[in-house]
Design an enzyme around this catalytic site. Structure first.
Site, PDB file in Angstrom:
ATOM      1  N   ARG A 130      69.646  74.300  14.930  1.00 19.08           N
ATOM      2  CA  ARG A 130      70.832  74.558  13.964  1.00 19.08           C
ATOM      3  C   ARG A 130      71.944  74.493  14.337  1.00 19.08           C
ATOM      4  NH1 ARG A 130      66.613  78.575  13.336  1.00 19.08           N
ATOM      5  NH2 ARG A 130      65.445  78.128  11.050  1.00 19.08           N
ATOM      6  N   LYS A 165      67.022  82.473  12.538  1.00 20.19           N
ATOM      7  CA  LYS A 165      66.849  83.273  11.518  1.00 20.19           C
ATOM      8  C   LYS A 165      66.274  84.478  11.723  1.00 20.19           C
ATOM      9  CE  LYS A 165      67.831  79.737   8.083  1.00 20.19           C
ATOM     10  NZ  LYS A 165      67.323  78.924   6.644  1.00 20.19           N
ATOM     11  N   HIS A 208      72.345  69.238   9.798  1.00 15.11           N
ATOM     12  CA  HIS A 208      70.960  69.213   9.943  1.00 15.11           C
ATOM     13  C   HIS A 208      70.065  67.961  10.092  1.00 15.11           C
ATOM     14  CE1 HIS A 208      68.972  73.215   9.239  1.00 15.11           C
ATOM     15  NE2 HIS A 208      68.322  72.852   8.413  1.00 15.11           N
ATOM     16  N   ARG A 250      68.227  67.836  13.408  1.00 12.38           N
ATOM     17  CA  ARG A 250      67.299  68.526  13.146  1.00 12.38           C
ATOM     18  C   ARG A 250      66.100  68.161  12.484  1.00 12.38           C
ATOM     19  NH1 ARG A 250      65.866  74.216  13.688  1.00 12.38           N
ATOM     20  NH2 ARG A 250      64.556  75.156  12.136  1.00 12.38           N
ATOM     21  N   HIS A 285      60.546  78.021  12.769  1.00 13.42           N
ATOM     22  CA  HIS A 285      60.192  78.132  11.438  1.00 13.42           C
ATOM     23  C   HIS A 285      59.313  79.220  11.269  1.00 13.42           C
ATOM     24  CE1 HIS A 285      60.856  73.816  10.230  1.00 13.42           C
ATOM     25  NE2 HIS A 285      61.898  74.365   9.961  1.00 13.42           N
ATOM     26  N   TYR A 336      57.372  67.266   7.473  1.00 10.58           N
ATOM     27  CA  TYR A 336      57.853  66.309   8.443  1.00 10.58           C
ATOM     28  C   TYR A 336      56.445  65.476   8.540  1.00 10.58           C
ATOM     29  CZ  TYR A 336      61.796  69.097   9.020  1.00 10.58           C
ATOM     30  OH  TYR A 336      62.993  69.597   9.062  1.00 10.58           O
TER      31      TYR A 336
END
Length: 301
Positions: free
Chosen positions: A149, A173, A244, A247, A270, A279
């Site tokens: 990110r 995150k 992004h 990414r 994730h 994806y």
């Protein structure tokens, strides 16, 4: 407890106790400010006096303002979390927000760049030096190589890297650490940038962050966005992309070339594999497109 007091206490809790990211706290604060300013809610209303119908009315107001489904659902999540906090810590006897339903969100596939597009953008600083050639090339190569990110890239310090710059530890995150990797092009671009940085700022350069601005201070996320905007905008490739998009492009390339989805999940950081599985849909669409172009009857009715 009033709405205003509950929001203030809750935001303090997620920032200092749960240590959620600054971006998450900022987004939640924005959502709850909207909630507090609804004419039928107000800052002085007691949390216990709010009913489910009031919350549904909030969603209706946002819908009439033509807010996107994603924006409305984020608002709903923030309000739910506020009520959940108040129930957990005894400020409410009943959590009326528990039954507040999210709105249908049309599934959009992430926007990514083709191989030719990412190659062109990564070379753009060399052919069109708009800002700082070696730094900007290193940023592009490292974003694409690692799938990081924007906030993770600008937060990198010298201490985060392995000795040969082939990998680094980033904090994603939820304050979760993970290791990301940089292939040879990214490593070479980074080393060239660091040499150039040393020439610019010499021994007086004490900044520990890897990426710096023109004055030698740590590069901000906003600064990184500006760099990408300049090179992908009208002065550069003329196909604007966001940070992004690197990414998304990394994840798409990995899965299209056979990487296991759980490996990609780990590399991206994730928490849910369903997020990564988006994806696989992209690579499936790409295969169909390639099939239709290659097959003699492709695209014919």
């Amino acid at each position: 407890m009033t709405v205003s007091d509950a929001i203030e206490e809750y935001l303090s809790y997620i920032e200092s106790v749960r240590t959620l990211s600054a971006n998450t706290v900022t987004a939640c604060r924005s959502d709850l400010l909207q909630f507090k300013e609804m004419s039928f809610i107000g800052p002085e209303k007691e949390m216990a006096a709010i009913e489910l119908e009031d919350l549904k009315q909030c969603v209706g107001v946002l819908s009439k303002k033509k807010r996107s489904a994603a924006s409305i659902n984020r608002f709903i999540s923030s309000v739910r979390s506020l009520f959940g906090y108040c129930r957990k810590f005894g400020h409410l006897n009943v959590n009326v927000a528990f039954e507040l339903k999210t709105v249908k969100n049309p599934r959009k596939l992430p926007r990514f760049m083709t191989g030719a597009e990412i190659d062109k953008l990564c070379h753009e600083p060399e052919v069109n030096e708009l800002l700082w050639e070696k730094r900007d090339k290193a940023i592009f190569e490292m974003l694409y190589s690692s799938g990081c990110r924007a906030s993770e890239i600008v937060s990198l310090t010298f201490d985060d890297f392995s000795g040969d710059y082939s990998s680094a530890i980033v904090t994603g995150k939820g304050s979760k650490d993970r290791r990301v990797y940089f292939e040879e092009d990214a490593q070479n671009a980074l080393k060239a940038y660091l040499e150039d940085r040393k020439k610019r700022f010499g021994e007086s350069d004490k900044e520990r962050h890897i990426f710096v601005n023109q004055r030698g201070g740590a590069l901000s996320t906003g600064g990184l966005r500006l760099i990408i905007t300049r090179y992908s905008g009208s002065e550069g490739t003329k196909r604007h992309v966001s940070p992004h998009a690197f990414r998304h492009t990394f994840a798409t390339a990995m899965i299209t070339n056979g990487a296991d989805v759980r490996l990609v999940q780990e590399l991206l950081g994730h928490s849910s594999i369903s997020t990564t599985q988006r994806y696989t849909h992209i690579s499936t669409e790409k295969m169909i497109e390639m099939y239709n172009k290659a097959h003699p009857h492709g695209g014919k009715s």
